[in-house]
Design an enzyme around this catalytic site. Structure first.
Site, PDB file in Angstrom:
ATOM      1  N   HIS A  99     -75.463  53.770 -32.713  1.00  0.00           N
ATOM      2  CA  HIS A  99     -75.371  52.314 -32.557  1.00  0.00           C
ATOM      3  C   HIS A  99     -74.126  51.778 -33.255  1.00  0.00           C
ATOM      4  O   HIS A  99     -73.380  50.967 -32.676  1.00  0.00           O
ATOM      5  CB  HIS A  99     -76.627  51.653 -33.140  1.00  0.00           C
ATOM      6  CG  HIS A  99     -76.550  50.154 -33.184  1.00  0.00           C
ATOM      7  ND1 HIS A  99     -76.911  49.366 -32.111  1.00  0.00           N
ATOM      8  CD2 HIS A  99     -76.154  49.307 -34.169  1.00  0.00           C
ATOM      9  CE1 HIS A  99     -76.733  48.089 -32.435  1.00  0.00           C
ATOM     10  NE2 HIS A  99     -76.277  48.036 -33.683  1.00  0.00           N
ATOM     11  N   GLU A 100     -73.885  52.221 -34.487  1.00  0.00           N
ATOM     12  CA  GLU A 100     -72.700  51.759 -35.216  1.00  0.00           C
ATOM     13  C   GLU A 100     -71.425  52.238 -34.533  1.00  0.00           C
ATOM     14  O   GLU A 100     -70.410  51.534 -34.534  1.00  0.00           O
ATOM     15  CB  GLU A 100     -72.757  52.229 -36.669  1.00  0.00           C
ATOM     16  CG  GLU A 100     -73.941  51.683 -37.460  1.00  0.00           C
ATOM     17  CD  GLU A 100     -74.069  50.176 -37.379  1.00  0.00           C
ATOM     18  OE1 GLU A 100     -73.029  49.485 -37.256  1.00  0.00           O
ATOM     19  OE2 GLU A 100     -75.205  49.671 -37.429  1.00  0.00           O
ATOM     20  N   HIS A 103     -70.378  49.857 -31.937  1.00  0.00           N
ATOM     21  CA  HIS A 103     -69.582  48.723 -32.416  1.00  0.00           C
ATOM     22  C   HIS A 103     -68.104  49.092 -32.531  1.00  0.00           C
ATOM     23  O   HIS A 103     -67.226  48.275 -32.219  1.00  0.00           O
ATOM     24  CB  HIS A 103     -70.096  48.257 -33.779  1.00  0.00           C
ATOM     25  CG  HIS A 103     -71.378  47.493 -33.708  1.00  0.00           C
ATOM     26  ND1 HIS A 103     -71.566  46.438 -32.846  1.00  0.00           N
ATOM     27  CD2 HIS A 103     -72.536  47.617 -34.412  1.00  0.00           C
ATOM     28  CE1 HIS A 103     -72.785  45.945 -33.011  1.00  0.00           C
ATOM     29  NE2 HIS A 103     -73.391  46.648 -33.945  1.00  0.00           N
ATOM     30  N   HIS A 107     -65.013  47.365 -30.540  1.00  0.00           N
ATOM     31  CA  HIS A 107     -63.810  46.873 -31.213  1.00  0.00           C
ATOM     32  C   HIS A 107     -62.554  47.422 -30.542  1.00  0.00           C
ATOM     33  O   HIS A 107     -61.587  46.689 -30.304  1.00  0.00           O
ATOM     34  CB  HIS A 107     -63.847  47.276 -32.691  1.00  0.00           C
ATOM     35  CG  HIS A 107     -62.793  46.613 -33.516  1.00  0.00           C
ATOM     36  ND1 HIS A 107     -62.248  47.193 -34.634  1.00  0.00           N
ATOM     37  CD2 HIS A 107     -62.159  45.407 -33.384  1.00  0.00           C
ATOM     38  CE1 HIS A 107     -61.345  46.375 -35.158  1.00  0.00           C
ATOM     39  NE2 HIS A 107     -61.273  45.301 -34.426  1.00  0.00           N
TER      40      HIS A 107
END
Length: 226
Positions: A99-100, A103, A107
């Site tokens: 999940h991270e 991100h 980005h």
């Protein structure tokens, strides 16, 4: 929250959802922390693999203290994983790490909701702190203009929470697709990771509801006082 009065009832449903969501994410993570992945990868290894496969070789994966304190820092371009996720090889740990990574990929690809959210962070931080000062001063001194400005600034906080929701949901969807596509997790394991990420998503839904409920309460108090 200013003070207790009859308008506090507006907050009760949101607070109940928030409490349930927090319990849900904790219990679901604990449940799937006991399910070890068949491949045996740790969260840090999965994060590194996914970052590298996306061309993000220069994004380090660091260890951070705390439980479920995992996050990607877009300003420093660093992924930070809690000890349980960093060293853990459970379905839950891998789901959170992926999940991270989602991100970080957002980005890199300049995912529009993330770009908007990052761009308003300074204004939101100011609004979050200044709004309550202005609201309290406005209510105590009876200066309606201060209350109006305070409500406007708090609206920025609500907007931030609303924008955050699709950012988090998109990161989870990216994570699950990558985990399945690269065969890092298999069928039942994917279902477990999906449960963990869905539970985590509910905390963001609760944050939106709480922020909106607070805004409605402030508007109600302002009109009642006037």
């Amino acid at each position: 929250m200013l003070y207790w009065d009859s308008s506090f009832i507006i907050l009760i449903p949101a607070l109940l959802v928030a409490a349930w969501a927090q319990y849900r994410v904790s219990s679901t993570f604990n449940k799937y922390s006991k399910y070890k992945s068949l491949n045996g990868y740790t969260g840090a290894q999965v994060a590194r693999m996914l970052l590298d496969s996306s061309g993000l070789y220069d994004v380090p994966v660091e260890l951070i203290q705390g439980k479920l304190s995992d996050h990607y820092d877009p300003r420093k371009r660093v992924m930070r994983l809690s000890q349980e996720v960093y060293h853990g090889n459970s379905v839950a740990s891998i789901g959170v790490a992926a999940h991270e990574t989602g991100h970080a990929i957002q980005h890199k690809n300049r995912y529009l909701p993330l770009v908007i959210r990052n761009s308003i962070v300074p204004a939101v931080n100011f609004g979050s702190n200044a709004s309550w000062i202005l609201l309290i001063a406005g209510f105590i001194l009876g200066i309606r203009s201060l209350v109006t400005i305070g409500i406007f600034l708090f609206t920025l906080v609500v907007l931030f929470q609303i924008i955050t929701l699709p950012v988090e949901l998109n990161a989870s969807n990216r994570a699950l697709k990558i985990l399945e596509g690269k065969a890092i997790l298999y069928s039942e394991e994917l279902n477990g990771a999906r449960s963990v990420l869905r539970a985590a998503a509910m905390t963001y839904v609760a944050a939106v509801l709480t922020a909106v409920a607070n805004l409605l309460r402030l508007i109600y108090i302002s009109r009642d006082r006037s």
